[in-house]
Design a protein around this motif. Structure first.
Motif, short mmCIF file in Angstrom:
data_model
loop_
_atom_site.label_atom_id
_atom_site.label_comp_id
_atom_site.label_asym_id
_atom_site.label_seq_id
_atom_site.Cartn_x
_atom_site.Cartn_y
_atom_site.Cartn_z
N ARG A 151 -17.17 59.07 104.45
CA ARG A 151 -18.16 59.19 105.53
C ARG A 151 -18.99 60.46 105.38
N ILE A 152 -18.36 61.55 105.05
CA ILE A 152 -19.07 62.82 104.88
C ILE A 152 -20.03 62.74 103.69
N VAL A 153 -19.57 62.14 102.60
CA VAL A 153 -20.43 62.00 101.42
C VAL A 153 -21.64 61.12 101.76
N ALA A 154 -21.38 59.99 102.45
CA ALA A 154 -22.48 59.09 102.81
C ALA A 154 -23.49 59.78 103.72
N ALA A 155 -23.02 60.51 104.72
CA ALA A 155 -23.91 61.21 105.64
C ALA A 155 -24.75 62.26 104.91
N THR A 156 -24.14 62.96 103.97
CA THR A 156 -24.86 63.98 103.20
C THR A 156 -25.97 63.37 102.37
N LYS A 157 -25.65 62.28 101.67
CA LYS A 157 -26.66 61.62 100.83
C LYS A 157 -27.76 61.00 101.68
N LEU A 158 -27.40 60.39 102.81
CA LEU A 158 -28.41 59.77 103.66
C LEU A 158 -29.34 60.82 104.27
N ARG A 159 -28.81 61.97 104.61
CA ARG A 159 -29.65 63.04 105.15
C ARG A 159 -30.73 63.43 104.14
N ALA A 160 -30.33 63.66 102.91
CA ALA A 160 -31.31 64.02 101.87
C ALA A 160 -32.29 62.89 101.62
N PHE A 161 -31.82 61.66 101.69
CA PHE A 161 -32.67 60.50 101.44
C PHE A 161 -33.77 60.39 102.49
N PHE A 162 -33.42 60.48 103.76
CA PHE A 162 -34.42 60.35 104.82
C PHE A 162 -35.37 61.54 104.86
N LEU A 163 -34.87 62.73 104.60
CA LEU A 163 -35.76 63.89 104.56
C LEU A 163 -36.81 63.73 103.47
N ALA A 164 -36.42 63.13 102.35
CA ALA A 164 -37.38 62.88 101.27
C ALA A 164 -38.41 61.84 101.69
N LEU A 165 -37.99 60.84 102.49
CA LEU A 165 -38.95 59.83 102.97
C LEU A 165 -39.94 60.42 103.96
N PHE A 166 -39.51 61.40 104.75
CA PHE A 166 -40.39 62.02 105.74
C PHE A 166 -41.40 62.98 105.11
N GLN A 167 -41.10 63.46 103.93
CA GLN A 167 -41.93 64.50 103.33
C GLN A 167 -43.38 64.07 103.11
N PRO A 168 -43.65 62.84 102.58
CA PRO A 168 -45.07 62.44 102.41
C PRO A 168 -45.84 62.41 103.72
N ILE A 169 -45.17 62.08 104.83
CA ILE A 169 -45.85 62.05 106.13
C ILE A 169 -46.29 63.46 106.51
N ARG A 170 -45.43 64.42 106.26
CA ARG A 170 -45.75 65.80 106.58
C ARG A 170 -46.75 66.38 105.59
N GLY A 171 -46.72 65.90 104.36
CA GLY A 171 -47.49 66.53 103.31
C GLY A 171 -48.97 66.22 103.33
N SER A 172 -49.36 65.01 103.76
CA SER A 172 -50.78 64.64 103.68
C SER A 172 -51.11 63.60 104.73
N VAL A 173 -52.28 63.78 105.37
CA VAL A 173 -52.73 62.82 106.37
C VAL A 173 -53.23 61.54 105.72
N THR A 174 -53.47 61.56 104.43
CA THR A 174 -53.91 60.34 103.73
C THR A 174 -52.75 59.41 103.42
N THR A 175 -51.52 59.85 103.69
CA THR A 175 -50.36 58.99 103.49
C THR A 175 -50.45 57.79 104.42
N ASN A 176 -50.16 56.61 103.87
CA ASN A 176 -50.17 55.40 104.70
C ASN A 176 -48.87 55.35 105.49
N MET A 177 -48.92 55.93 106.66
CA MET A 177 -47.70 56.06 107.45
C MET A 177 -47.13 54.73 107.89
N GLN A 178 -48.02 53.80 108.25
CA GLN A 178 -47.54 52.50 108.73
C GLN A 178 -46.80 51.72 107.65
#
Length: 576
Positions: free
Chosen positions: A142-169
């Protein structure tokens, strides 16, 4: 007789000896038989005892057999549950390998669902020693899965924060919602991690929308600066008294295309203020309702596991900035594309269905997250609306903006986004007092002119002219027809009570203007001329000829015109 017995032969001695031997043999045989019978009796007695003992052993064996059979049946009854328990609490090597040795991807969707089911079973079976033994292993996974999922979702959020031209939808519908079950796992099994990810998403989405709407509102402000429309009272209007149907179309969602940000670069491009407000509100409502639908779907974790359901293809929403989003359902295809009419389709992510919270607490939670994301957007929209309302705009465009705001509120209700509905409704409430103020100024200006205490645009004296009165009558016709066009409900008291007051002052103005001379016939003809102008304008200026208020208005002026004609006839006959 004695002689007969005397004549019988006497047996020989050997004869008696032979018979004695037979008797002896017979006696021996009898003795042997007796002995055998005694032995048989002894054997039978022993056999009976042995048989009784065997019978007892057989009975004991039968009891043991029944006991074994019962135990077998009991084992068979618990075989399936035990097998199921073992299958549920044990973690297959393949499942552990996916969590430990692979990066987060589509295989994780089914794997995490299976793992969480086993994890919950293990926690529920704490009385089972095997489950307790496996608890440490499951907790480590469970701890390993939570750690990997945290990094995974943070990486998905990065393009939204990085540029307004990102197709958010597209990121929301095609990526984040696809992995929604993984975030739901975190919310149930690692609440601290899910809270951190929620804050990270809110920060990224807030920055994304803030940047986009800041640029869009700035572009609309550039176009607005080119508008020369200023508030004028009915007595000072110099514009042509014609009803502008193309501008009244901006009162509905299903109307002209929106104003796009890149249009501000064309220094010759102009749009009326009601078109700019409509564009801003349409862009806002599409993004706001789509975001609310996503938040309510993604962050509203299911309390229990459920099979994943297929979602409909993603749909995009209006873009506040160039190149930000994809094809649009309403009302424009893209900021770099052509205009398109607004669709009646109700958008929402994952199949465009309205979200209905299961409880007030859940809805309150989603409302708070939505406001955190959209607060800057609402600030920019409010600032732009205020710039439109100050100084006071012209009355007909203002009523057009009120109507589009009301139409958008109705659309938001269909899409179920309570905080956006409250916000837009609040904007319309801010416009009504300004509308009432403008109508009061129109009425007062006509009243002062009728009373001779003010003047129109033709001079500074209180003297009225035919041209001045004709212009006021024409402007009143435009007002009335436009208000009827913009008002579906015949019971709208605010609209028609103001028109009634304005009508009364115009009627007084016509009477005052025509009583400046002494000739009764001339007065009557002048009045008839103005009434005819009003009747023709009211009859031809709108397609809403069946509107009850319009019919009543026409009937009112027709009655006055008919009465004036009778006066003309009477005055003409008197001169003869």
């Amino acid at each position: 007789m004695a002689s007969e017995k005397a004549l019988e032969p006497t047996p020989a001695p050997n004869f008696y000896r032979g018979r004695a031997k037979d008797y002896i043999d017979l006696h021996d045989q009898v003795q042997t038989s007796v002995s055998l019978l005694d032995n048989l009796e002894t054997f039978l007695s022993t056999f009976q005892k042995d048989l009784a003992a065997v019978a007892g052993q057989i009975s004991e064996l039968q009891d043991r057999s029944k006991d074994i059979d019962n135990r077998l049946k009991s084992r068979k009854r618990i075989e399936k549950p035990l097998s199921s328990l073992l299958l549920e609490i044990t973690i297959p090597p393949s499942l552990a390998s996916i969590i430990l040795d692979t990066n987060v991807g589509e295989p994780w969707i089914d794997a995490i669902t299976d793992f969480e089911r086993r994890l919950n079973t293990s926690k529920a079976r704490t009385r089972v020693k095997a489950a307790r033994d496996l608890g440490e292993v499951a907790e480590g996974l469970r701890i390993v899965a939570a750690t990997k999922l945290r990094a995974f979702f943070l990486a998905l959020f990065q393009p939204i924060r990085g540029s307004v031209t990102t197709n958010m939808q597209v990121i929301q519908t095609s990526v984040l919602l696809k992995y929604g079950s993984l975030f739901a796992f975190l919310k149930r099994q690692a609440p601290a991690v899910s809270t951190e990810l929620q804050r990270a998403y809110v920060g990224a989405a807030r920055l994304y929308y803030e940047t986009g709407f800041r640029r869009y509102a700035r572009s609309l402000g550039v176009i607005k600066a080119r508008s020369l429309d200023k508030f004028e009272t009915l007595t000072t209007m110099q514009s042509e008294a014609t009803m502008k149907l193309e501008r009244l179309q901006y009162a509905k969602i299903n109307g002209p295309g929106v104003t796009l940000a890149y249009m501000a670069d064309d220094k010759t491009h102009k749009d009326p203020i009601e078109a700019l407000v409509r564009s801003l509100l349409l862009v806002f409502v599409d993004n706001a309702t789509a975001e609310y639908s996503f938040l309510s779907t993604f962050f509203n974790a299911r309390p229990t596991l459920a099979p994943a359901e297929p979602t409909a293809p993603p749909s995009a929403v209006l873009s506040p900035d160039g190149g930000t989003f994809t094809e649009l359902l309403s009302p424009s295809i893209s900021e770099f594309g052509s205009k398109a009419p607004m669709s009646s389709t109700t958008p929402g992510l994952g199949g465009f269905v309205s979200f209905v919270a299961k409880s007030k607490e859940e809805q309150a939670t989603i409302d708070v997250i939505w406001k955190q994301v959209m607060d800057p957007v609402m600030e920019y929209c409010t600032a732009f609306i205020r710039s439109i309302l100050d100084p006071v705009p012209q009355t007909i465009p203002l009523l057009t903006m009120i109507r589009i705001a009301e139409d958008i509120v109705a659309e938001i209700q269909k899409r179920h986004c309570p905080p956006a509905e409250t916000y837009v409704f609040g904007l319309s409430l801010q416009m009504w007092p300004i509308f009432q103020k403008g109508m009061t100024e129109h009425i007062e200006s006509v009243k002062k002119l009728a009373e001779g205490t003010s003047s129109g645009y033709f001079g500074r004296s209180s003297t009225t002219t035919d041209t001045m009165v004709e212009n006021i009558c024409g402007q009143y016709v435009v007002f009335f027809n436009s208000f009827v066009f913009l008002t579906d409900s015949e019971a709208d008291n605010m609209i028609f009570s103001n028109l009634l007051r304005l009508r009364q002052e115009i009627a007084k103005l016509i009477v005052r203007h025509t009583t400046q001379g002494n000739d009764t016939l001339v007065k009557a003809r002048q009045q008839s001329k103005f009434y005819e102008i009003l009747l023709q304008g009211l009859s031809k200026g709108t397609h809403h000829t069946a509107h009850m208020k319009l019919q009543q208005e026409i009937a009112h002026w027709a009655y006055l015109e008919e009465d004036t004609r009778r006066k003309i006839v009477s005055a003409g006959q008197g001169r003869r």
